[in-house]
Each structure stands twice: as C-alpha cells, then as structure tokens.
Design a protein around this motif. Structure first.
Motif, PDB file in Angstrom:
ATOM      1  N   SER A 264      33.503  53.514  49.931  1.00 40.95           N
ATOM      2  CA  SER A 264      34.803  53.312  49.281  1.00 40.95           C
ATOM      3  C   SER A 264      34.708  53.603  47.784  1.00 40.95           C
ATOM      4  O   SER A 264      35.271  52.895  46.950  1.00 40.95           O
ATOM      5  CB  SER A 264      35.304  51.881  49.505  1.00 40.95           C
TER       6      SER A 264
ATOM      7  N   ASN B  92      38.997  47.608  56.392  1.00 35.25           N
ATOM      8  CA  ASN B  92      39.610  47.587  55.076  1.00 35.25           C
ATOM      9  C   ASN B  92      38.527  47.676  53.999  1.00 35.25           C
ATOM     10  O   ASN B  92      37.339  47.831  54.301  1.00 35.25           O
ATOM     11  CB  ASN B  92      40.501  46.349  54.901  1.00 35.25           C
ATOM     12  N   HIS B  93      38.930  47.550  52.744  1.00 38.70           N
ATOM     13  CA  HIS B  93      38.026  47.754  51.615  1.00 38.70           C
ATOM     14  C   HIS B  93      36.890  46.733  51.589  1.00 38.70           C
ATOM     15  O   HIS B  93      35.857  46.977  50.969  1.00 38.70           O
ATOM     16  CB  HIS B  93      38.833  47.662  50.322  1.00 38.70           C
TER      17      HIS B  93
ATOM     18  N   SER C 297      32.747  50.765  46.045  1.00 42.34           N
ATOM     19  CA  SER C 297      33.891  50.851  45.147  1.00 42.34           C
ATOM     20  C   SER C 297      33.448  51.374  43.776  1.00 42.34           C
ATOM     21  O   SER C 297      32.979  52.508  43.680  1.00 42.34           O
ATOM     22  CB  SER C 297      34.582  49.483  45.074  1.00 42.34           C
TER      23      SER C 297
ATOM     24  N   ASN D  78      43.605  46.566  46.307  1.00 38.87           N
ATOM     25  CA  ASN D  78      43.013  46.245  47.611  1.00 38.87           C
ATOM     26  C   ASN D  78      43.352  44.829  48.072  1.00 38.87           C
ATOM     27  O   ASN D  78      43.751  44.610  49.219  1.00 38.87           O
ATOM     28  CB  ASN D  78      41.497  46.422  47.541  1.00 38.87           C
TER      29      ASN D  78
ATOM     30  N   GLU E 234      41.838  51.367  54.728  1.00 37.26           N
ATOM     31  CA  GLU E 234      41.896  51.177  53.278  1.00 37.26           C
ATOM     32  C   GLU E 234      43.149  51.812  52.683  1.00 37.26           C
ATOM     33  O   GLU E 234      43.876  52.557  53.342  1.00 37.26           O
ATOM     34  CB  GLU E 234      40.647  51.793  52.627  1.00 37.26           C
ATOM     35  N   ARG E 235      43.384  51.530  51.413  1.00 41.88           N
ATOM     36  CA  ARG E 235      44.473  52.173  50.705  1.00 41.88           C
ATOM     37  C   ARG E 235      44.274  53.695  50.758  1.00 41.88           C
ATOM     38  O   ARG E 235      43.147  54.188  50.643  1.00 41.88           O
ATOM     39  CB  ARG E 235      44.518  51.707  49.240  1.00 41.88           C
TER      40      ARG E 235
END
Length: 267
Positions: free
Chosen positions: A167, A246-247, A136, A10, A215-216
């Motif tokens: 996420s 994003n993350h 996460s 990330n 995000e990825r």
C-alpha cells in the motif's frame, strides 16, 4: 476538483479503525514479552528517534528483512509493529524495524536519508541478502532506497534482492492538495524529488507493489503506477491486488510464516 483528503482517508472508510493504534501497540508489547529475542534501540544517528530494533531468529539468520512503518510520516513508531516481524523471523530471517523523525520536525527528504542510514547500520549487523518491506509511507521509504539517487552505500544496495511496497505511496504530488500538507510541508520540488515513479530505479531491482482490493482507489493507483512505470525502466516489477483487504488488514499476513504476503516478501 478531486477531494484529495478523502482519497487518502483510510480510517474514515474502515469502521473501527480508530481503535487500531492502541491494538497495534498492545500486540507488539505482548509479542516482545513472549520470549522472542529483540535487540532494541540500536542507534543509527543522534536524533531521539534514530533508533532501530532487530528481531532475531532462533538460528543463524538467512539474511536481513526490513519493515518500515507507515503513518503518513507523522505518527507511530517501530514499537507499534514488532509483531509483524514474526512471519519472516519464523522463516529464519533477522528483521529490522526502524523508527524515524516525524514531520513536521523533519522533512520527508530527511526521513528518506534517515532510513538509508538505518539500513546501513542494520546491514552491518546481519550478513546475507536483504529484503525490504514497508507499509504506506513505509512503502514510499523502501522504494526510495532503490531509486537512482539512493542514500544507501553501494555495497548495501547490491545486497537487496527484493523490495515489497505494501500500500505504498510512490507519487507524492497529490499530497500537496490535502490538509495533511500543513504537517508534511511538501512543496512541488520535494514532492517530485521524493516520488519514486519520477526516478529511474537503481539497476534492475525486483519490486512488488502489493495492495488490498478494498483500499481507497488512490492506493491501488499508486501501486499500479510504480509497477507500470518501472517495468518500462527495466525493473522486475509486479502489482498484486490482494482480495478485498483494506489498508490495515492487508499487512496482517506478515505475522504468519506461511501467508502469501510473507512468502512474497522473503520466500
């Protein structure tokens, strides 16, 4: 073969992200100093990091909201995230933030058990419904609380009426192919046992997989598979892709009581 290190990298894909851990710690410290009531370092076990904080609202709590931090099970602590309690706290919820022993000192399965003990202790202090959230690796840990092999006591599990995995990591098997696994030390058996998507949900829980559109791709896949697989197992699931976040920006809304993510969490 797919580059799994890049799939989970990330910070490498978000400019300036190396400064974020210091900023999180500073913002959290400023928030704690700003007059909110924080009951700190409540023990839920004997290990040094088996501690949790509770951020209390101004009135009798509507219930218990929980935020479990990320960091790939190997970095950060509860004290970096206190300010992310504000959205739920401002809406009248007591917010518990646990730390846990990090890898490689503890295996991921042991961390899952620790979070179960932390939630039992927090639930004993705060009456009413329970809402879980985690970011996460924290998303992994809160979804593990509502799997068929949950470490939670039945009375605590029965109080959980929504789980928000932000996420989150729900299929740990790809992590065995990363350099991080030198620290995580996942083998095939533990990776499978700790993957929520390879479990049945406990009962018919309400679960939201929330992920940023920027995000990825692996994190978007991880969100989608939880919602898809568990929908087929009678859970009440949703997968929400949040704009181009994003993350790291995807969790910022937790600081605001009227944000979409806070409303989803405890609304």
């Amino acid at each position: 073969m797919k580059d799994w290190d890049d799939a989970f990298a990330n910070m490498a894909h978000v400019p300036g992200s190396g400064e974020l851990p210091g900023r999180w710690a500073a913002d959290a410290a400023a928030y704690r100093a700003g007059g909110v009531k924080v009951e700190a370092d409540i023990a839920y076990g004997d290990a040094p990091r088996e501690r949790l904080d509770i951020v209390w609202p101004d009135e009798t709590p509507k219930g218990l909201a929980v935020f479990v931090h990320g960091g790939y099970w190997m970095r950060l602590s509860k004290s970096d995230w206190t300010h992310y309690a504000e959205g739920a706290r401002a809406r009248g919820w007591a917010v518990a933030l646990p730390s846990y022993t990090l890898t490689p000192e503890a295996r991921i399965a042991a961390i899952t058990a620790q979070i179960g003990r932390a939630l039992a202790v927090a639930a004993d202090r705060v009456a009413g419904p329970i809402r879980l959230s985690g970011h996460s690796a924290g998303g992994h840990l809160v979804t593990r609380m509502i799997c068929d092999d949950t470490p939670l006591p039945p009375d605590v599990l029965a109080r959980i009426d929504h789980t928000l995995s932000i996420s989150g990591l729900h299929d740990l098997r790809p992590l065995m192919h990363t350099a991080m696994n030198d620290t995580l030390q996942l083998d095939a058996a533990e990776a499978a046992a700790e993957s929520a998507v390879l479990h049945r949900p406990a009962g018919e829980p309400r679960v939201t997989a929330w992920v940023g559109g920027g995000e990825r791709p692996e994190f978007i896949r991880q969100a989608r598979i939880l919602a898809t697989v568990w929908e087929g197992l009678d859970a009440q699931t949703a997968c929400l892709i949040d704009g181009d976040h994003n993350h790291f920006t995807v969790i910022e809304g937790l600081r605001a009581p009227d944000s979409a993510i806070t409303r989803m969490f405890i609304g």
